[in-house]
Design a protein around this motif. Structure first.
Motif, PDB file in Angstrom:
ATOM      1  N   ASP A  98       0.834  -1.204   0.000  1.00 25.74           N
ATOM      2  CA  ASP A  98       0.000   0.000   0.000  1.00 25.74           C
ATOM      3  C   ASP A  98       0.869   1.255   0.000  1.00 25.74           C
ATOM      4  O   ASP A  98       0.590   2.228  -0.712  1.00 25.74           O
ATOM      5  CB  ASP A  98      -0.912   0.018   1.231  1.00 25.74           C
ATOM      6  CG  ASP A  98      -2.011  -1.023   1.170  1.00 25.74           C
ATOM      7  OD1 ASP A  98      -2.397  -1.411   0.050  1.00 25.74           O
ATOM      8  OD2 ASP A  98      -2.481  -1.453   2.237  1.00 25.74           O
ATOM      9  N   ARG A  99       1.932   1.236   0.801  1.00 22.54           N
ATOM     10  CA  ARG A  99       2.764   2.425   0.928  1.00 22.54           C
ATOM     11  C   ARG A  99       3.500   2.740  -0.369  1.00 22.54           C
ATOM     12  O   ARG A  99       3.782   3.903  -0.675  1.00 22.54           O
ATOM     13  CB  ARG A  99       3.770   2.252   2.068  1.00 22.54           C
ATOM     14  CG  ARG A  99       4.586   3.511   2.320  1.00 22.54           C
ATOM     15  CD  ARG A  99       5.341   3.451   3.609  1.00 22.54           C
ATOM     16  NE  ARG A  99       6.439   2.517   3.578  1.00 22.54           N
ATOM     17  CZ  ARG A  99       7.585   2.716   4.224  1.00 22.54           C
ATOM     18  NH1 ARG A  99       7.752   3.816   4.938  1.00 22.54           N
ATOM     19  NH2 ARG A  99       8.544   1.820   4.176  1.00 22.54           N
TER      20      ARG A  99
ATOM     21  N   TYR B 238       1.942   5.489  -2.529  1.00 18.74           N
ATOM     22  CA  TYR B 238       2.192   6.863  -2.083  1.00 18.74           C
ATOM     23  C   TYR B 238       3.655   7.233  -2.260  1.00 18.74           C
ATOM     24  O   TYR B 238       3.982   8.360  -2.648  1.00 18.74           O
ATOM     25  CB  TYR B 238       1.797   7.018  -0.610  1.00 18.74           C
ATOM     26  CG  TYR B 238       0.314   6.987  -0.381  1.00 18.74           C
ATOM     27  CD1 TYR B 238      -0.454   8.136  -0.535  1.00 18.74           C
ATOM     28  CD2 TYR B 238      -0.332   5.805  -0.021  1.00 18.74           C
ATOM     29  CE1 TYR B 238      -1.830   8.121  -0.329  1.00 18.74           C
ATOM     30  CE2 TYR B 238      -1.704   5.773   0.190  1.00 18.74           C
ATOM     31  CZ  TYR B 238      -2.448   6.929   0.037  1.00 18.74           C
ATOM     32  OH  TYR B 238      -3.811   6.900   0.237  1.00 18.74           O
TER      33      TYR B 238
ATOM     34  N   THR C 199       4.251   7.530   4.423  1.00 17.14           N
ATOM     35  CA  THR C 199       3.790   6.552   5.415  1.00 17.14           C
ATOM     36  C   THR C 199       2.571   7.076   6.151  1.00 17.14           C
ATOM     37  O   THR C 199       1.616   6.329   6.408  1.00 17.14           O
ATOM     38  CB  THR C 199       4.921   6.238   6.422  1.00 17.14           C
ATOM     39  OG1 THR C 199       6.068   5.788   5.707  1.00 17.14           O
ATOM     40  CG2 THR C 199       4.494   5.150   7.400  1.00 17.14           C
TER      41      THR C 199
ATOM     42  N   THR D 280      -0.405   6.705   3.957  1.00 17.82           N
ATOM     43  CA  THR D 280      -0.796   5.293   3.868  1.00 17.82           C
ATOM     44  C   THR D 280      -1.576   4.877   5.104  1.00 17.82           C
ATOM     45  O   THR D 280      -2.631   4.238   5.003  1.00 17.82           O
ATOM     46  CB  THR D 280       0.444   4.395   3.716  1.00 17.82           C
ATOM     47  OG1 THR D 280       1.264   4.881   2.662  1.00 17.82           O
ATOM     48  CG2 THR D 280       0.035   2.956   3.415  1.00 17.82           C
TER      49      THR D 280
ATOM     50  N   SER E 209      -5.112   6.246   5.243  1.00 19.77           N
ATOM     51  CA  SER E 209      -6.059   5.651   4.303  1.00 19.77           C
ATOM     52  C   SER E 209      -6.379   4.190   4.597  1.00 19.77           C
ATOM     53  O   SER E 209      -7.340   3.652   4.051  1.00 19.77           O
ATOM     54  CB  SER E 209      -5.505   5.764   2.875  1.00 19.77           C
ATOM     55  OG  SER E 209      -4.376   4.922   2.706  1.00 19.77           O
ATOM     56  N   THR E 210      -5.576   3.543   5.467  1.00 15.71           N
ATOM     57  CA  THR E 210      -5.751   2.096   5.657  1.00 15.71           C
ATOM     58  C   THR E 210      -6.177   1.683   7.065  1.00 15.71           C
ATOM     59  O   THR E 210      -6.779   0.618   7.217  1.00 15.71           O
ATOM     60  CB  THR E 210      -4.460   1.340   5.310  1.00 15.71           C
ATOM     61  OG1 THR E 210      -3.382   1.813   6.138  1.00 15.71           O
ATOM     62  CG2 THR E 210      -4.091   1.526   3.844  1.00 15.71           C
TER      63      THR E 210
END
Length: 227
Positions: free
Chosen positions: A38-39, A42, A86, A89, A92-93
């Motif tokens: 995921d990171r 970004y 970070t 990320t 958003s998670t």
């Protein structure tokens, strides 16, 4: 106002959220593959973003008056692009509710912990704190860039002996983790991996990116350094 959770509680929160995993045998803490995947989205956006756009993004996220004010805060606090990526990320998670100071601290923790490095054994491991001394300490040297979840990187690691043989004897070879060395990547304009940055007298004179056959790599290196 709710009390900000202490570091130990925030580490527990990161584990609950699937951001970090704790090795039951050694108690070592590292970020999970899912979080790093995921990171990366970004990270790839912000690592090469021009400074004015980066500062504008920081201003918008943290409610600062202007990009100039954001630039001052970034310099004052030593905020890195990796920490900012970070933070975004995490925001958003994560599923629980965290205050801005908590998310900021959690981002710093996750950045510091990081994943296992993608830099292979056989090259000197470098980062944003050490690459300049490495480059300045040698007339000629090579800095390689590797990333996690990078199929071309893994393919070249399988040929690592042949890859290293493409460079002249006596030319030292270092390696950085692309996700964790944004300053190096930005300084040479690299946003892909694998990458091979050839330096001569402290200056990058050739950049080779993507999966490259060792024989083709050797030809390009010879064009720069000679046989």
């Amino acid at each position: 106002m709710a009390e900000t959770r202490q570091p130990d509680a925030l580490i527990d929160a990161l584990e609950r959220e699937g951001v970090v995993v704790v090795d039951p045998e050694t108690d070592a803490v590292s970020t999970t593959e899912a979080f790093e995947a995921d990171r990366e989205v970004y990270y790839d956006t912000y690592v090469t973003m021009p400074d004015d756009e980066f500062h504008q993004s920081v201003a918008e996220v943290f409610g600062l008056d202007s990009p100039e004010a954001a630039a001052e805060r970034v310099d004052e606090l030593g905020v890195t692009r990796e920490e900012f990526a970070t933070f975004l990320t995490l925001r958003s998670t994560v599923e629980e509710s965290y205050s801005l100071p908590e998310l900021t601290t959690m981002a710093q923790m996750a950045t510091e912990l990081g994943p296992e490095t993608p830099v292979p054994d056989g090259v000197e491991h470098l980062d944003d704190d050490s690459y300049e001394a490495f480059v300045e300490g040698h007339r000629r040297c090579v800095v390689t860039v590797w990333k996690l979840f990078c199929d071309p990187c893994e393919a070249m690691k399988e040929q690592l002996d042949d890859v290293l043989s493409a460079f002249p004897e006596g030319v030292p070879i270092g390696g950085v983790a692309g996700e964790r060395s944004p300053e190096f990547c930005r300084s040479v304009g690299v946003n892909a991996a694998p990458a091979f940055v050839l330096f001569d007298d402290g200056e990058p004179v050739e950049i080779i990116t993507g999966r490259t056959d060792p024989s083709a790599l050797a030809e390009r290196v010879e064009d720069v350094y000679g046989s």
